[in-house]
Structure formats: structure tokens, C-alpha cells
Motif scaffolding. Structure first.
Motif, PDB file in Angstrom:
ATOM      1  N   ALA A 116       2.074  26.315  18.274  1.00 29.70           N
ATOM      2  CA  ALA A 116       0.937  26.603  17.392  1.00 29.70           C
ATOM      3  C   ALA A 116       0.512  28.061  17.448  1.00 29.70           C
ATOM      4  O   ALA A 116      -0.191  28.539  16.549  1.00 29.70           O
ATOM      5  CB  ALA A 116      -0.238  25.692  17.749  1.00 29.70           C
ATOM      6  N   ARG A 117       0.931  28.782  18.462  1.00 30.40           N
ATOM      7  CA  ARG A 117       0.592  30.199  18.534  1.00 30.40           C
ATOM      8  C   ARG A 117       1.255  30.993  17.407  1.00 30.40           C
ATOM      9  O   ARG A 117       0.815  32.088  17.066  1.00 30.40           O
ATOM     10  CB  ARG A 117       1.009  30.768  19.899  1.00 30.40           C
ATOM     11  CG  ARG A 117       0.238  30.179  21.079  1.00 30.40           C
ATOM     12  CD  ARG A 117       0.835  30.595  22.403  1.00 30.40           C
ATOM     13  NE  ARG A 117       2.198  30.083  22.578  1.00 30.40           N
ATOM     14  CZ  ARG A 117       2.918  30.242  23.687  1.00 30.40           C
ATOM     15  NH1 ARG A 117       2.398  30.891  24.719  1.00 30.40           N
ATOM     16  NH2 ARG A 117       4.148  29.754  23.763  1.00 30.40           N
ATOM     17  N   LEU A 119       1.940  29.425  14.378  1.00 30.37           N
ATOM     18  CA  LEU A 119       1.590  28.792  13.102  1.00 30.37           C
ATOM     19  C   LEU A 119       0.621  29.668  12.322  1.00 30.37           C
ATOM     20  O   LEU A 119      -0.296  30.264  12.897  1.00 30.37           O
ATOM     21  CB  LEU A 119       0.937  27.425  13.338  1.00 30.37           C
ATOM     22  CG  LEU A 119       1.854  26.236  13.637  1.00 30.37           C
ATOM     23  CD1 LEU A 119       1.009  25.018  13.979  1.00 30.37           C
ATOM     24  CD2 LEU A 119       2.752  25.933  12.452  1.00 30.37           C
ATOM     25  N   GLU A 121      -2.474  29.783  10.516  1.00 31.56           N
ATOM     26  CA  GLU A 121      -3.635  28.917  10.357  1.00 31.56           C
ATOM     27  C   GLU A 121      -4.103  28.897   8.900  1.00 31.56           C
ATOM     28  O   GLU A 121      -4.151  29.930   8.233  1.00 31.56           O
ATOM     29  CB  GLU A 121      -4.772  29.392  11.255  1.00 31.56           C
ATOM     30  CG  GLU A 121      -4.510  29.200  12.741  1.00 31.56           C
ATOM     31  CD  GLU A 121      -5.749  29.511  13.565  1.00 31.56           C
ATOM     32  OE1 GLU A 121      -6.804  28.890  13.298  1.00 31.56           O
ATOM     33  OE2 GLU A 121      -5.664  30.375  14.440  1.00 31.56           O
ATOM     34  N   GLY A 122      -4.426  27.691   8.447  1.00 29.81           N
ATOM     35  CA  GLY A 122      -4.973  27.550   7.100  1.00 29.81           C
ATOM     36  C   GLY A 122      -4.004  27.883   5.988  1.00 29.81           C
ATOM     37  O   GLY A 122      -4.422  28.217   4.873  1.00 29.81           O
ATOM     38  N   TRP A 123      -2.680  27.744   6.247  1.00 28.88           N
ATOM     39  CA  TRP A 123      -1.695  28.155   5.248  1.00 28.88           C
ATOM     40  C   TRP A 123      -1.775  27.325   3.961  1.00 28.88           C
ATOM     41  O   TRP A 123      -1.316  27.775   2.905  1.00 28.88           O
ATOM     42  CB  TRP A 123      -0.283  28.078   5.833  1.00 28.88           C
ATOM     43  CG  TRP A 123       0.170  26.672   6.159  1.00 28.88           C
ATOM     44  CD1 TRP A 123       0.002  26.022   7.323  1.00 28.88           C
ATOM     45  CD2 TRP A 123       0.865  25.768   5.293  1.00 28.88           C
ATOM     46  NE1 TRP A 123       0.518  24.756   7.267  1.00 28.88           N
ATOM     47  CE2 TRP A 123       1.068  24.577   6.018  1.00 28.88           C
ATOM     48  CE3 TRP A 123       1.321  25.837   3.984  1.00 28.88           C
ATOM     49  CZ2 TRP A 123       1.711  23.466   5.471  1.00 28.88           C
ATOM     50  CZ3 TRP A 123       1.974  24.732   3.435  1.00 28.88           C
ATOM     51  CH2 TRP A 123       2.168  23.566   4.171  1.00 28.88           C
ATOM     52  N   PHE A 128      -5.909  31.406   1.874  1.00 29.35           N
ATOM     53  CA  PHE A 128      -4.840  31.963   2.694  1.00 29.35           C
ATOM     54  C   PHE A 128      -4.090  33.058   1.932  1.00 29.35           C
ATOM     55  O   PHE A 128      -3.762  32.907   0.751  1.00 29.35           O
ATOM     56  CB  PHE A 128      -3.869  30.859   3.109  1.00 29.35           C
ATOM     57  CG  PHE A 128      -2.721  31.346   3.950  1.00 29.35           C
ATOM     58  CD1 PHE A 128      -2.911  31.671   5.287  1.00 29.35           C
ATOM     59  CD2 PHE A 128      -1.454  31.497   3.399  1.00 29.35           C
ATOM     60  CE1 PHE A 128      -1.860  32.120   6.070  1.00 29.35           C
ATOM     61  CE2 PHE A 128      -0.401  31.959   4.175  1.00 29.35           C
ATOM     62  CZ  PHE A 128      -0.599  32.268   5.513  1.00 29.35           C
ATOM     63  N   GLU A 414      -6.924  15.981  18.265  1.00 26.07           N
ATOM     64  CA  GLU A 414      -7.742  17.185  18.233  1.00 26.07           C
ATOM     65  C   GLU A 414      -8.142  17.503  19.662  1.00 26.07           C
ATOM     66  O   GLU A 414      -8.543  16.599  20.409  1.00 26.07           O
ATOM     67  CB  GLU A 414      -8.978  16.998  17.361  1.00 26.07           C
ATOM     68  CG  GLU A 414      -9.822  18.261  17.236  1.00 26.07           C
ATOM     69  CD  GLU A 414     -10.970  18.122  16.250  1.00 26.07           C
ATOM     70  OE1 GLU A 414     -11.806  19.054  16.189  1.00 26.07           O
ATOM     71  OE2 GLU A 414     -11.042  17.085  15.562  1.00 26.07           O
ATOM     72  N   CYS A 450       0.052  24.801  22.531  1.00 23.92           N
ATOM     73  CA  CYS A 450      -1.269  25.100  21.980  1.00 23.92           C
ATOM     74  C   CYS A 450      -1.500  26.596  21.753  1.00 23.92           C
ATOM     75  O   CYS A 450      -1.020  27.440  22.515  1.00 23.92           O
ATOM     76  CB  CYS A 450      -2.360  24.591  22.926  1.00 23.92           C
ATOM     77  SG  CYS A 450      -2.338  22.813  23.204  1.00 23.92           S
ATOM     78  N   ARG A 451      -2.267  26.900  20.735  1.00 26.07           N
ATOM     79  CA  ARG A 451      -2.895  28.215  20.635  1.00 26.07           C
ATOM     80  C   ARG A 451      -4.243  28.129  21.382  1.00 26.07           C
ATOM     81  O   ARG A 451      -4.618  27.065  21.865  1.00 26.07           O
ATOM     82  CB  ARG A 451      -3.107  28.590  19.168  1.00 26.07           C
ATOM     83  CG  ARG A 451      -4.057  27.693  18.401  1.00 26.07           C
ATOM     84  CD  ARG A 451      -4.268  28.194  16.977  1.00 26.07           C
ATOM     85  NE  ARG A 451      -5.196  27.336  16.241  1.00 26.07           N
ATOM     86  CZ  ARG A 451      -4.830  26.304  15.501  1.00 26.07           C
ATOM     87  NH1 ARG A 451      -3.544  26.002  15.379  1.00 26.07           N
ATOM     88  NH2 ARG A 451      -5.729  25.574  14.864  1.00 26.07           N
ATOM     89  N   GLN A 455      -8.268  22.864  18.171  1.00 33.39           N
ATOM     90  CA  GLN A 455      -7.186  22.753  17.190  1.00 33.39           C
ATOM     91  C   GLN A 455      -6.835  21.295  16.988  1.00 33.39           C
ATOM     92  O   GLN A 455      -7.146  20.441  17.822  1.00 33.39           O
ATOM     93  CB  GLN A 455      -5.965  23.530  17.668  1.00 33.39           C
ATOM     94  CG  GLN A 455      -5.460  23.084  19.038  1.00 33.39           C
ATOM     95  CD  GLN A 455      -4.792  24.200  19.798  1.00 33.39           C
ATOM     96  OE1 GLN A 455      -3.663  24.537  19.502  1.00 33.39           O
ATOM     97  NE2 GLN A 455      -5.488  24.789  20.780  1.00 33.39           N
ATOM     98  N   TYR A 457      -3.682  18.566  15.178  1.00 31.87           N
ATOM     99  CA  TYR A 457      -2.282  18.478  14.749  1.00 31.87           C
ATOM    100  C   TYR A 457      -1.978  17.039  14.375  1.00 31.87           C
ATOM    101  O   TYR A 457      -2.444  16.098  15.031  1.00 31.87           O
ATOM    102  CB  TYR A 457      -1.344  18.923  15.873  1.00 31.87           C
ATOM    103  CG  TYR A 457       0.124  18.895  15.499  1.00 31.87           C
ATOM    104  CD1 TYR A 457       0.643  19.816  14.604  1.00 31.87           C
ATOM    105  CD2 TYR A 457       0.986  17.946  16.046  1.00 31.87           C
ATOM    106  CE1 TYR A 457       1.991  19.808  14.261  1.00 31.87           C
ATOM    107  CE2 TYR A 457       2.336  17.932  15.716  1.00 31.87           C
ATOM    108  CZ  TYR A 457       2.830  18.858  14.823  1.00 31.87           C
ATOM    109  OH  TYR A 457       4.156  18.838  14.477  1.00 31.87           O
TER     110      TYR A 457
END
Length: 916
Positions: A116-117, A119, A121-123, A128, A414, A450-451, A455, A457
Motif C-alpha cells: 500500500a505504500r 498505491l 491513494e484515491g485513484w 485524483f 480497516e 501497510c502504508r 487505511q 482494503y
């Protein structure tokens, strides 16, 4: 309206909200697309964003034929195109998604590993900024190969129900081995095998150089087993190992320095991940003897290979190559291995990963049970406080989470965690008293890295399981788990059917039969939601009958039946699983498909379907009859399967149960042809059925044993095996007549001990049909109580694939069955309604219904059977005194109801009609 399809799968978002996922499984030449009414979700006067996550498998499997990755979509309103996929769309590889993640199984695609680091975010959100994303490449217009025809989706969208776990079973401090890797050996050794799903065989080794800084004990672990001659270290074959099969662990005392490890990987490979792990207190490194490409392993060979298609005899793989035989002892060191350099190949990095969740869960070098703190339970409760997971100074935190019942769908969570924290998830179906039934042959896992911070997923990969191992690794601070759940996804059904009676065990059996059937209803019927998720053609015949009584759905049945002839490009005998890239034929499965076509046409009264499917039925029957040999019997190579029990059913020769079901298929085809308006076309088939039945009785009956033999082998040797399976089918298909029918009817109640006994609930379905025909419903109830009662005794919430009666069915005493959720096993969901409640279709389309209760030893029963045209038949009966039954029937007024009561029982019948 938004229309969309993709190769292989998509998840669709509109303005950041998930709209749907698809497409349904397809033959590439008939690719299904989905349509969504998105008008109500668009924001007038604002920017609206369509975003699609596309997953491309890249390999063929049992429900997908490999094509080129691609997406096609269109938004239209009133006949005007508002947007369509073209070079103006933006695309990017999903950041953090590791495409070398483990292959789940030969039947399925891939588990996922996501960092996720990386990824974006909000794509999927309108805000975005995709300005740095490259433009998509337009590869062609609709109708290009291999997707030559786009077809609207033919069933409703599947459900997604957010369900929370029932409990946390345990919390443990665990450790994984120091090194663990998952390998795709099939595609490494036979690269062209990505284009098909047939088993392959290859001959060779995996090699690595293990370097120890100091001497010490080293354990080489194989959590999914080993093949070939085993493991060689420094030219010495290792003969001592521990582990419950298929696991193997070799504990060696090695000196400091380098050691060449060779693992023989010779054998058959249908696809999936192989797992290799190493643990030691001594520091060690690994390097490849083929140079440094980032993978510390190499392969040697293949010295020979072969492909195994459709269970037909072919060239056997040769394992006598002199280099293969000589290599382990001739090359005890990496330097000596150079003499075999032409065989040594680097391991393709795309087929290798050290993100091995399965291996790290199966082989835990430490598992220390701890009490579950009360605060941890917040993770599965609807409360605002999160579950706070403990941090161990030396080890990882493992939760075992019980969903309370078998589920199928998409895992989500979450949480709050430090960056770099690893979340491993691994689903299994069965645990009991310290025993875990690992999913050998299925990498039912994912890893999420994880970031920083809070978060969420949701895995885009469907999984089936009951228990979830959730392991937190490498966290520097406590992880706050706000929620963990599954989005259960099944075919949308209402619980229209019901059954209850005076026996609580039968009621529980009916319930697990219904739950099993639901979990195995996706975009087709599937055999199981965990190991395979495959539409097996023969299984679905019985599953359709159960569905008619518990849910009353018809669209999914018609879709399944329509998919089968799509395999005619592969074989006119039709494949046993579709759409599939495995060229496999089980003749009985095609015969069951013909029975199911007839039963569907009769159930629904749908003559249009009968007319459309009849040419395909005629086509395959014609080609099967071409395999009738000079003796007058069906004699062919194929997967000649009926039951898992040790009956004599070779893949070449004359198999009796196969000939018997061909008789029934030929006879049933006449009724299907009549519904199609082509009765005269099937007259020849009916005549061939009578001739085949005569030949079976003349050739395959053993007068001395008073039974039908199981088979005649390809070398003309008559089988000396006699099975209940063959006798049941002879009785059920109407081939046994007169005195022979009476003899076999006696076997139904008193099976000869020397005969092979029924070994699976699938075969029990045919046994129950035979008992119903014989009027022996009491025996049916006894069998259900005995076999399904055993499942309930072990906390089953779904029906097992097998009975644990034969060594063939299990590899260790604790393993009661392979799959714990198998819809071919849900027979009570049908028979308790059809036979005990006593509701059966009379004329086609349920224009008439026959009500014939069979109380056996019950005092009351009630239930509802849904009707295909809408409405239902509701029946309740109870004994009001000895020999007197009170019966109430509720039915549509346009249906003629015929009632018959068991001999010797008087009845007080009340009939209530309603308009539909």
C-alpha cells in the motif's frame, strides 16, 4: 447506461464508489458484457470519473482461456455515446501490486501481494490527478479476435453482503521460517503451458547454493510436499524427514561454508505454487548457481517433458536421461555443476516470490498460544473502539478468526498501522482440537503491506473459507484493527423453499444443504467456493435439482446448460468443466448434461430452450455412438469417473456405469426432442438405447455373482470388482429388468459386504433416486441420518465432498474430506422435499403436481416448493392418530393437484387455491 467487459476481470468504480464487478465467465468467442444504469449516480454539472481496476490472469485455468489483457466500455444515453474506451483514457499499472504473487491453484489464477505504500491513494476519485498516467493503447474495435462476439450478461448481478466474524478462536505468538518462497515450476519448466490448463510432466531439478557463516542445524522445509527422488545436499540423498504428508522437513547438521542443494522436481504438474522454505539459528544466505538475476534459485532441465490431454494414452515422459540420473552425485558442489551448464537456467523472477504467506502459515517455527484480550474482540464487534493487537518483541501476532459458517466472497478490513507492517491472510475450511486442515494445492492467501496510518482494503480475489488466519508481522507499534469482514458474494436468491419435520437432525441437514447450494451458486454453479470455483458440468445436474426445491432459480441453470456446447471447438464429446482450457472429458458428465437439459425443459415447460439446445444434444450423442465397438458397447478413453470410491473405472475400456448412463441419456433425449418439436429425430437414439441395454445385459452381467461387473479393461480382461455404484445405476437407468431388477432392489437395502460401497454424497444422490424408485424412503432417511449426521457431529455448516470411509478419500486420520463445501453433496435439499414431503412435478411446466407424502418414522413435516412460473406448492402433514394423516396443500388454482397416500394410511386432505 454503462456497458463494460474485460479480460480477465474488472472492478468498476464511479466517482470513487464501487458499482460492480465482472464479467461472468465466458468463452472468448462469446464474451459477456455487463450493463449498469448509472444515471442516478452521476453528479449533474460536475466532473464524473469512471475508474476500472482490471485484473489480467495471464495464464489459462479451469474457468478462463488465456487472451490478451484488455478493457472495453461505453457510456450511452438515448442512443448517443457519451464516452467509450479509446486512446483518450488514462491507464497505469496498479502501484504496489506484485505480479509475481503466488498462483492459487491449477483451477484458479493468483493470490495477491499489495504494498500500500506504493498505491495511488484515491485513484478512483474525481479529484485524483492522473496527468502523469500514460494514455491507454487502443488495440481494436468490438468484434476483434479472440472476442469475436459480445453478448449481454444473461443472469442477475451477484450479491455482496458485508458479514462480520462470529468469534476469535485464538491469539498466538508465531514465527515464520527465515526464508520462504513460492515457485511457479510449471511455467518455469514448460513456458508454453500458460496457454492451456492440461497437466504437464517434466524432468529436472531446482538448485541453490546455501552458505552458512557458522556450522549449525538447518531445516529444509517443503510445506506443500516434494516430488521425484527427493532432496540432495552436497551430492547425498537425504532419506530422513519429518512432517505429516504432504509436508516434509529435513533437519541437517551442516558445516560452515557453501552447500549445493538439489531438489528433484520431476513429475506431473497441473499448475499452482510449490513452496520451499529454510530455517536455521545460524546465519545463512542463498545464491543461484546460474548467476545473479535477483532470484537465489536455478532450475536444471527439463531433460524431458510431456503433456497429458484428456486422460488419453500418449508418450510417457522419459526419466532415464543419463545427465538427469548422474547429476546429483556427479555434482556435489556448485563448481562441479558447471559440467552440466547447458541444462542450468536462471529462475524467471516473474515466477518466483519470497512473499510466501501459505508456506509461512503451514510451517510456523513457533506457535505459542496466548489468551485473547477482551479489547481484541472489538475488531469483530460493531463498536467504535478498535481491537488493539499486541506487539511481541520476538515473533508475530496471529489471530484465528471464525466466520461462524463457511463463506465465499471478498475479504476486507480497516486498520491503523505503522508503515511497512505486513498483514497476512490465509483462509481454511476446517479446524478441530488443534488440527488445521491446510489447503494443500490451494494458495488461499494474500499479503497486504501497510502504508502509515488508517487505511482500508478489500481483496479483489474471491475466496471461500470459514476460518481466517490473520497474522501481523514486522509492526513497530500496536495495530488497531477497526474491522475485519467478508463481502459474501453469491447468486442472488430468496429463500423461497423450506422444509421442517419432527426430526431436528433432518432439519439441520436440509439447512446445510441449502447453505452449501447457495455458496456454490456464483455466475454458474461451482463445485466448491474454495479449492476450485469451477463449473463442473456433471455436478450441476444434481445441483440444479436441489436449487429447484430450495431456491427455485432457473436463469442460472439455463446459463450453465447453454455454456456446455461452447466446448465443441475442443471436442464434440464436450468438456467436463466449462469454459476451461483443460482438454478433459468425463463421458458421464456429458450424459448428466443431457439429463439436465431434459429436466430443465420439463421443469420450466420451456420449449424454446428445448428447440435451441436439441441440436447440440444430438451432435454429441452422435459422436458418442461412434465409440460403440464391435461388441456393441461404449469403449473409449476418457476420465471414466462416477465416484471417489475404489470402483474399477479405468480410463480406457468398457466401463459399465458409463454404458448405463448412455442408455438413459439416449432415452431422455427422446422427450427433449419431443419438447423441441423434433421427436422423430430421436427415434433412432431410442432404438440404439434398447440395443445397448440388451448388450449390457448379455455381456456385463455375471450370473454367478448375480451382479453387473464394473468394467472390461482395454486388454479385454473382465473386472473382478463388483460395486454398489454399478448396481445402483443399472437399477436407476432401467437396464436391470425382471429377476435382475428384483435382485438389485434387494442390494439397495442389504448391500453385499464384498461390493465396493458408496464413497461420496454425489453418488448418494443416485442411490437416493434408486431408493425413491423402489419406494424405500425409510432407508434413505437412515442413510442421511448416518452420513450427514456425521458431518453435523463435526460442526459442519456445509456439506462435505466425500465420506471418510476409504483411504482414497483422505491422507491422514484427521482429514475427514477434501472440500468441506461441495454442492454435489446437497442431495437432502432435494429429496426431503420431493420424496418425504412428497411434492413432485407431474406434467411438464408443473401443469400438474403429484403430492405423495412418505412419513416413514416422522410424525409431521411441512415445507414449500417454489414453482418456475412463480408461486409455490406448500404442503404440511401430521399424524393426528395412528394410521390417520392430516394433509394440507396450498397451490395455484391453475395447477391440477393429484394426491396419493401411502398404503394403509387414511387421510384428511385440505386443499387451498390461490391466484398467481
Amino acid at each position: 447506461m454503462l456497458h463494460i467487459t474485460a479480460d480477465s476481470r474488472y472492478v468498476l468504480f464511479l466517482n470513487g464508489e464501487q458499482v460492480g464487478r465482472g464479467p461472468v465467465r465466458s468463452w472468448p468467442k462469446e464474451q459477456f458484457y455487463d450493463s449498469y444504469d448509472i444515471g442516478g449516480q452521476l453528479r449533474p454539472g460536475a466532473r464524473n470519473t469512471i475508474a476500472v481496476l482490471v485484473l489480467h490472469f495471464g495464464v489459462s485455468n479451469f474457468y478462463y482461456l488465456r487472451g490478451r489483457g484488455g478493457l472495453i466500455a461505453e457510456v450511452e444515453a438515448g442512443g448517443r455515446t457519451l464516452a467509450a474506451t479509446d486512446a483518450g483514457w488514462r491507464t497505469a499499472r496498479l502501484g504496489g501490486q506484485q505480479s509475481n504473487s503466488p498462483r492459487m491453484a491449477c483451477q484458479q489464477a493468483f493470490a495477491e501481494v499489495v504494498d500500500a505504500r506504493e498505491l495511488a491513494e484515491g485513484w478512483a476519485e474525481p479529484a485524483f490527478d492522473d496527468g502523469e498516467w500514460p494514455s491507454a493503447q487502443a488495440i481494436g474495435s468490438a468484434g476483434m479476435a479472440p472476442w469475436t462476439s459480445l453478448i449481454p450478461r444473461d443472469i442477475p448481478f451477484l450479491t455482496e453482503e458485508k458479514l462480520y466474524p462470529a468469534s476469535i478462536q485464538s491469539l498466538s505468538r508465531v514465527k515464520a521460517p527465515k526464508y520462504a518462497a513460492a515457485l511457479d515450476l510449471r511455467n518455469q519448466m514448460v513456458p508454453e503451458s500458460v496457454n492451456h490448463a492440461n497437466p504437464v510432466s517434466y524432468c529436472g531439478y531446482v538448485a541453490t547454493v546455501l552458505a552458512l557463516e557458522t556450522s549449525g542445524f538447518v531445516t529444509l522445509g517443503f510445506p506443500s510436499g516434494v516430488r521425484g527422488s527427493g532432496v540432495w545436499v552436497d551430492g547425498v540423498l537425504q532419506s530422513e524427514w519429518t512432517g505429516v504428508q504432504p509436508e516434509r522437513y529435513y533437519r541437517l547438521n551442516l558445516a560452515a561454508g557453501e552447500h549445493l542443494v538439489l531438489v528433484d522436481i520431476t513429475g506431473s504438474d497441473h499448475g499452482g505454487s510449490s513452496h520451499f522454505a529454510i530455517d536455521s539459528d545460524a546465519a545463512f544466505t542463498l545464491r543461484s548457481p546460474a548467476g545473479d538475476n535477483g532470484v537465489p534459485l536455478a532450475t536444471i532441465g527439463t531433460f524431458d517433458q510431456s503433456e497429458y490431454i484428456d486422460h488419453r494414452p500418449g508418450r510417457r515422459m522419459q526419466t532415464d536421461h543419463p545427465d538427469y540420473r548422474a547429476l546429483p552425485e556427479a555434482a556435489p558442489t556448485a563448481a562441479a555443476l558447471e559440467a552440466f551448464g547447458s541444462w542450468v537456467k536462471p529462475f524467471d523472477p516473474s515466477l518466483y516470490t519470497e512473499e510466501n504467506v501459505f508456506g509461512s502459515n503451514v510451517w510456523r517455527t513457533l506457535a505459542e498460544r496466548r489468551a485473547v484480550p477482551r479489547s481484541v474482540l472489538n475488531a469483530i464487534l460493531p463498536v467504535p473502539e478498535p481491537g488493539v493487537l499486541p506487539v511481541f518483541e520476538d515473533g508475530d501476532c496471529e489471530l484465528v478468526i471464525d466466520l461462524g459458517a463457511e463463506r465465499s466472497g471478498y475479504v476486507g478490513f480497516e486498520l491503523e498501522a505503522p508503515a511497512g507492517t505486513i498483514i497476512d491472510a490465509y483462509g481454511v475450511e476446517y479446524m478441530r482440537e488443534g488440527y488445521t486442515q491446510h489447503t494443500y494445492g490451494l494458495d488461499n492467501t494474500f499479503r497486504y503491506i501497510c502504508r502509515e496510518g488508517r487505511q482500508s482494503y478489500v481483496s479483489p480475489v474471491r475466496r471461500g473459507f470459514r476460518y481466517l488466519f490473520l497474522t501481523v508481522r514486522g509492526n513497530s507499534a500496536p495495530v488497531k484493527l477497526h474491522e475485519i469482514y467478508i463481502r459474501q458474494s453469491t447468486y442472488p436468491v430468496a429463500e423461497q423453499g423450506s422444509f421442517r419435520c419432527s426430526d431436528a437432525l433432518l432439519n439441520a441437514t436440509w439447512e446445510i444443504s441449502r447453505h452449501t447450494t447457495r455458496l456454490c451458486m456464483e455466475d454458474t454453479f461451482v463445485d466448491c467456493p474454495s479449492y476450485e470455483q469451477v463449473f463442473w458440468v456433471g455436478d450441476s445436474r444434481n445441483e440444479a435439482l436441489v436449487n429447484y426445491y430450495v431456491f427455485g432459480e432457473t436463469e442460472i441453470v439455463e446459463r450453465c446448460l447453454n455454456l456446455v456446447p461452447g466446448s465443441a471447438d475442443e471436442t464434440p464429446l464436450y468438456l467436463d468443466q466449462v469454459p476451461s482450457a483443460w482438454s478433459s472429458v468425463i463421458p458421464n458428465w456429458t450424459f448428466f448434461w443431457i439429463l439436465a437439459c431434459r429436466e430443465y425443459a420439463a421443469h420450466t415447460g420451456n420449449e424454446t430452450f428445448a428447440a435451441r439446445i436439441w441440436p447440440a444434444v444430438k451432435h454429441t450423442l452422435t459422436h458418442y455412438l461412434a465409440h460403440i465397438d464391435d461388441s456393441g458397447l461404449l469403449n473409449m478413453a476418457g476420465w471414466n469417473l462416477l465416484d471417489w470410491a475404489p470402483i474399477d473405472q479405468p480410463n480406457e475400456g468398457i466401463v459399465t456405469h458409463q454404458n448405463l448412463f448412455l442408455v438413459k441419456a439416449l432415452r431422455d433425449s427422446r422427450a427433449l426432442a419431443a419438447a423441441a418439436g423434433a421427436a422423430e429425430e430421436a427415434d433412432a437414439f431410442a432404438a440404439r438405447a434398447d440395443l445397448l441395454a440388451e448388450t449390457i445385459n448379455a455381456v456385463l452381467w455375471d450370473e454367478e455373482k448375480r451382479a453387473y461387473i464394473d468394467c472390461i479393461h482395454a486388454d479385454e480382461r473382465r473386472s473382478d470388482v463388483y460395486s454398489m455404484q454399478t448396481q445402483v445405476v443399472a437399477y436407476l437407468c432401467g437396464v436391470a429388468q425382471g429377476e435382475r431388477e428384483a435382485v438389485i432392489e434387494g442390494y439397495l437395502s442389504s448391500p453385499p459386504p464384498a461390493f465396493v460401497q458408496i464413497g461420496s454424497p454425489f453418488m448418494s444422490f443416485f442411490y437416493y433416486e434408486a431408493l425413491e424408485k423402489a419406494g424405500r424412503q425409510t432407508l434413505m432417511l437412515d442413510d442421511i441420518r448416518r452420513n450427514y449426521g456425521q458431518m453435523l457431529r463435526y460442526d459442519a455448516t456445509t456439506c462435505w465432498e466425500m465420506y471418510p470411509n476409504f483411504a482414497e478419500n483422505r491422507s491422514n486420520p484427521d482429514m475427514l474430506t477434501r472440500s468441506h463445501c461441495h454442492a454435489w453433496s446437497a442431495a437432502p435439499g432435494y429429496f426431503l422435499g420431493s420424496s418425504i414431503l412428497g411434492v413432485k412435478r407431474g406434467a411438464d411446466g408443473w401443469r400438474t403436481v403429484d403430492i405423495s407424502p412418505q412419513p416413514c418414522d416422522l410424525t409431521w413435516a411441512e415445507g414449500v416448493v417454489p414453482l418456475p412460473q412463480g408461486g409455490h406448492i406448500a404442503v404440511s402433514w401430521e399424524f393426528v392418530s395412528a394410521g390417520k394423516l392430516k394433509l394440507r396443500i396450498e397451490a395455484p388454482e391453475d395447477i391440477v393437484v393429484n394426491v396419493s397416500l401411502p398404503e394403509g394410511i387414511e387421510g384428511e386432505v385440505t386443499q387451498v387455491s390461490y391466484v398467481r
